[in-house]
Design a protein around this motif. Structure first.
Motif, short mmCIF file in Angstrom:
data_model
loop_
_atom_site.label_atom_id
_atom_site.label_comp_id
_atom_site.label_asym_id
_atom_site.label_seq_id
_atom_site.Cartn_x
_atom_site.Cartn_y
_atom_site.Cartn_z
N ALA A 70 17.59 -12.86 0.31
CA ALA A 70 18.46 -11.96 -0.48
C ALA A 70 17.69 -11.39 -1.66
N LEU A 71 16.86 -12.20 -2.31
CA LEU A 71 16.05 -11.71 -3.43
C LEU A 71 15.04 -10.67 -2.95
N GLU A 72 14.43 -10.95 -1.81
CA GLU A 72 13.45 -10.01 -1.24
C GLU A 72 14.13 -8.68 -0.93
N ASN A 129 0.82 -1.22 0.00
CA ASN A 129 0.00 0.00 0.00
C ASN A 129 0.85 1.26 0.00
N VAL A 130 2.09 1.13 0.41
CA VAL A 130 3.00 2.28 0.35
C VAL A 130 4.10 2.01 -0.69
N GLY A 131 3.75 1.17 -1.68
CA GLY A 131 4.66 0.99 -2.81
C GLY A 131 5.86 0.12 -2.52
N LEU A 132 5.81 -0.66 -1.45
CA LEU A 132 6.93 -1.53 -1.10
C LEU A 132 6.48 -2.98 -1.10
N LEU A 133 7.44 -3.87 -0.80
CA LEU A 133 7.04 -5.25 -0.47
C LEU A 133 7.62 -5.50 0.92
N PRO A 134 7.11 -6.50 1.64
CA PRO A 134 7.72 -6.80 2.94
C PRO A 134 9.22 -6.99 2.72
N GLY A 135 10.02 -6.23 3.47
CA GLY A 135 11.47 -6.25 3.20
C GLY A 135 12.28 -6.83 4.33
N VAL A 147 15.20 -2.89 -1.89
CA VAL A 147 16.13 -1.77 -2.12
C VAL A 147 15.80 -1.08 -3.43
N ARG A 148 15.40 -1.89 -4.44
CA ARG A 148 15.02 -1.28 -5.74
C ARG A 148 13.79 -0.40 -5.58
N LEU A 149 12.85 -0.85 -4.74
CA LEU A 149 11.56 -0.15 -4.63
C LEU A 149 11.61 1.07 -3.72
N VAL A 150 12.37 0.98 -2.63
CA VAL A 150 12.19 1.95 -1.54
C VAL A 150 12.38 3.40 -1.98
N ASP A 151 13.31 3.62 -2.92
CA ASP A 151 13.52 5.01 -3.36
C ASP A 151 12.89 5.28 -4.72
N SER A 152 12.04 4.33 -5.17
CA SER A 152 11.40 4.55 -6.49
C SER A 152 10.41 5.71 -6.40
N THR A 188 -3.15 -0.07 -11.78
CA THR A 188 -3.25 -0.06 -10.31
C THR A 188 -2.10 0.75 -9.70
N ARG A 189 -2.40 1.44 -8.63
CA ARG A 189 -1.45 2.43 -8.08
C ARG A 189 -0.14 1.78 -7.61
N ASN A 190 -0.21 0.53 -7.18
CA ASN A 190 1.01 -0.08 -6.62
C ASN A 190 1.41 -1.30 -7.44
N ARG A 191 1.25 -1.19 -8.75
CA ARG A 191 1.52 -2.32 -9.66
C ARG A 191 2.93 -2.85 -9.49
N VAL A 192 3.90 -1.93 -9.45
CA VAL A 192 5.31 -2.36 -9.38
C VAL A 192 5.54 -3.15 -8.09
N ALA A 193 4.98 -2.66 -7.01
CA ALA A 193 5.17 -3.33 -5.71
C ALA A 193 4.48 -4.70 -5.70
N GLN A 194 3.30 -4.76 -6.28
CA GLN A 194 2.59 -6.06 -6.31
C GLN A 194 3.38 -7.09 -7.10
N LEU A 195 3.92 -6.67 -8.23
CA LEU A 195 4.69 -7.63 -9.05
C LEU A 195 5.93 -8.10 -8.30
#
Ligand code: T1G
Length: 703
Positions: free
Chosen positions: A259-261, A137-143, A266-271, A233-240
């Motif tokens: 490690a993959l997560e 919901n905030v554009g991230l995935l559980p990290g 890291v890729r998402l957090v500053d997107s 969808t607003r958080n498409r990148v994060a969902q994928l």
């Protein structure tokens, strides 16, 4: 006799004590015990202290409203975010302790908060606590391990659903799923201490999720899950990214999966998307704060609401209150209209049940909260009355006069008007201080946004009451002062003006809609007009016609369509044509001819128009008007305007809202483009004084 040590502070936000050999580590980082730097250093110190042989077990508990609301989003992008130890380093320390660690959860365990609980050996949650991994919901995935540990704990299918949707579940549902071991009604800390002293045999190997192998796919088709993510969808990148990470839990050992997560996080957090969604998150929280009202102001108790008018808006508003558990009288003096309203309510709730969104019990519960009534005297028992009658000042004044006579003192008197002058309405009765605008957006039982329109003499506690009741019924309230169209609809006027002008200059309705939907708008302006009904805008234009400056360009296309009875979907024809029973917009040559004829009569040249101009003409029209609204003090903050457009008008949240989008373009660049349009299109494009001042001051934001 229990032996308890003194409570010591391990960091400014973490306390430590020992009770009968069990270490209690208490997170105390208001407002939600976010996993900020001092929580991490304190937790690390607490785990280190628990290595002492005298300690037989550990309980981690949260102070205040809940266990832990996840990473401290306020620290993202600040030096505190990189203070060691990191979240994963602290989690590794907890797992290395090799003593039973219990997470005692109350209130909420969300995001990193649930991930913290997942590295504990046991989880005990108090009834009513909300539990989940809402990072998307905030554009991230559980990290911090959630995409690897949750599937290992509850299975791939259930975990993917929760993670991809950013959903939360109750503690009892979490216990059914296996996320928590026990759900208790009492104090989870007491339950954890009892559990450790009674149920965990000395030296037994406490369960560690990481020891579990990769999970089965559980029949999940990950490719299908990826294809199902809507491009808009607003958080498409994060969902994928979340889908990919959960898939890794089925194919990789946990170290590789983590490690993959981490790499994805890291890729998402500053997107740009994640930053924009974090902006929207905080903007919604900020919007309920009123700068010039004392925070100690007590809201009036709202135990019963009356809604006047059982049309589309009235029934939606009554449902909105019922959804929030607030009893509502739905009043209409026309028996047929009331019957239709009651039938609509039942039909809507049953449709939700058919989609699995509500149980049949919940449907009946909510319907029982709505009392239909033909008798206006019913308002005498209401603490808040919302009129949703015909959008006409005379009609509204008649209703308010009756409310003035019938309602008990202190009743909040609200109008659902979308643009009429709330001050004029307030002045028409004996208690103007109790009058406020509550502008719901259709469908009122679904749309999150609620514009709270504060009149000149609206009492402070009426404002505070309105904001509080909005939050209670799960709306996102934004405060507006009185002007034509308040915030949202006032900005919509220049946006629609430019869209109409673009038609006459050579674009088509489907081209303008397509370009703006590509930009991220949920719906283009012309499809939206057909959905809402062209007749509504037509009535407003006719009302305002006497005061419309005659020297300014005016597009007659919408008027000509209305004169031809083309009101949109409701008449199967508007800017588009609609086949019988279909809501699919079909381009219509008749509309093309109307556009060409109006353009010719008004001497407007046709030309090729680039997509970029369509976006700038419409979106910067929103921005410029928003800056004027801000400069006039109609809106408190630029971020409030963003909330209005994201939550009420389908502006893409991953662009943060119109004002945030302008700031991301750069205010100097925005002003340059607006001045270019002013040179071509005249005073419609006069730059907002606040924008010019911000650029003169070299500011990067409107505030
Ligand atoms: N970080 C910082 N501040 C937060 C916050 C957070 N995670 N959550 C809430 N706040 C602030 C909020 O801005 C407001 O501030 C105050 O707390 C009260 O909020 C590693 C990276 C927890 C259910 O998405 O769902 O973990 O306005 O009014 O109604 O994988 O807040 O008072 O100054 O909402 O009692 C994931 C988001 C983060 C949870 C509490 N976590 N928060 O509801 O209070 S990313 C979330 C909520 C993450 C990990 C990743 C709710 C709540 P102010 P509130 P509430």
């Amino acid at each position: 006799m229990s032996e308890t040590t003194q409570i010591v502070d391990l960091s400014p936000t973490v306390q430590y004590e020992v009770r009968d050999g069990v270490a209690v580590i208490r997170l105390a980082n208001p407002p939600v015990n976010g996993l900020g730097d001092t929580i991490r250093t304190g937790l690390s110190a607490g785990i280190a202290a628990s290595r002492d042989d005298a300690i037989c077990g550990v309980v981690i508990v949260g102070d205040g409203k809940g266990f832990c609301g996840g990473a401290d989003l306020r620290q993202f992008g600040t030096p505190a975010a990189v203070v060691k130890p990191s979240v994963s380093e602290v989690f590794a320390q907890i797992q290395a302790l090799r003593k039973p660690v219990v997470a005692a959860i109350h209130g909420f365990a969300l995001g990193g908060g649930l991930e913290l609980a997942l590295v504990c050996n046991y989880r005990i949650a108090q009834t009513g606590a909300r539990i989940g991994l809402p990072e998307v919901n905030v554009g991230l995935l559980p990290g911090a391990g959630g995409t690897q540990r949750l599937p290992r704990l509850i299975g791939t299918a259930e975990a993917l659903t929760l993670i991809q949707n950013g959903a939360t579940v109750t503690a009892s549902r979490a216990a059914e799923l296996g996320i928590v071991d026990y759900c208790v009604t009492g104090d989870p800390l007491d339950a954890a201490l009892t559990f450790l002293s009674n149920s965990v045999p000395e030296g037994s190997a406490a369960p560690v999720i990481d020891d579990r192998p990769p999970v089965s796919r559980d029949g999940v088709d990950f490719d299908a899950a990826r294809k199902a993510v809507r491009p808009s969808t607003r958080n498409r990148v994060a969902q994928l990214a979340a889908i990919d990470a959960v898939e890794a839990a089925t194919t990789h050992p946990i170290e590789d999966g983590l490690a993959l997560e981490r790499a994805a996080f890291v890729r998402l957090v500053d997107s740009p998307e994640a930053q924009a969604l974090r902006h929207v998150f905080f903007a919604e929280k900020e919007a309920v704060k009123v700068a010039d009202i004392d925070r100690a102001t007590v809201p009036r108790p709202i135990n019963r609401v009356a809604v006047i008018g059982s049309g589309t808006m009235g029934t939606g508003i009554a449902m909105a209150f019922a959804n929030g558990g607030v009893p509502a009288d739905l009043i209409d003096q026309n028996v047929d209209a009331l019957d239709r309203g009651v039938a609509t309510i039942r039909r809507n709730y049953e449709a939700s049940a058919a989609k699995g969104r509500l149980t049949t019990h919940q449907v009946e519960q909510r319907i029982a909260l709505i009392e239909p009534s033909l008798d206006l005297d019913t308002v005498s028992s209401a603490d808040l009355v919302v009129e949703a009658v015909f959008e006409d000042m005379t009609v509204k004044k008649e209703v308010f006069a009756k409310l003035d006579a019938l309602c008990k003192p202190g009743t909040v008197l609200a109008s659902n008007t979308s643009r009429l002058d709330v001050d004029e309405l307030a002045r028409s009765i004996s208690r103007p201080q109790d009058v406020i605008g509550l502008h719901f957006f259709s469908p009122a039982n679904v749309m999150k946004l609620l514009e709270v329109v504060r009149g000149e003499v609206t009492a402070d506690d009426v404002v505070v009451t309105s904001l509080a009741v909005a939050q209670k019924i799960d709306k996102v309230p934004v405060l507006s002062k009185v002007c034509e169209g308040f915030i949202g609809n006032r900005m919509l006027s220049p946006y629609r003006r430019e869209a109409d002008f673009l038609l006459e200059e050579g674009a088509t309705p489907e081209r303008v809609d397509h370009v703006l939907q590509d930009f991220g708008l949920a719906m283009g302006p012309f499809a939206m007009s057909d959905l809402a009904g062209l007749d509504i805008g037509w009535a407003a234009r006719k009302r305002l016609a006497p005061s419309r400056p005659q020297h300014l360009r005016y597009s007659r296309v919408a008027d000509v369509l209305c004169e031809g009875g083309r009101f949109g979907q409701k008449t199967a024809a508007g800017y588009y044509r609609y086949e019988a029973g279909s809501r699919l917009p079909v381009p219509d040559p008749v509309v093309e001819q109307v556009i060409r004829r109006c353009a010719q009569e008004d001497g407007i040249e046709q030309r090729e128009i680039a997509d970029a101009e369509i976006v700038d003409r419409c979106i910067l029209a929103l921005v410029n008007e928003g800056a004027k609204i801000l400069g006039e003090g109609i809106a408190q903050r630029a971020s409030d305007i963003d909330v209005v457009y994201v939550d009420g008008y389908g502006f893409p949240a991953h662009r943060g809202g119109p004002m945030y989008y302008a700031q991301s373009l750069g205010l100097q660049e925005v002003l340059r483009r607006i001045r270019q349009f002013e040179a071509v299109h005249g005073e419609y494009w006069s730059p907002a004084p606040l924008l010019e001042q911000a650029v003169r001051d070299g500011k990067t934001s409107f505030q």
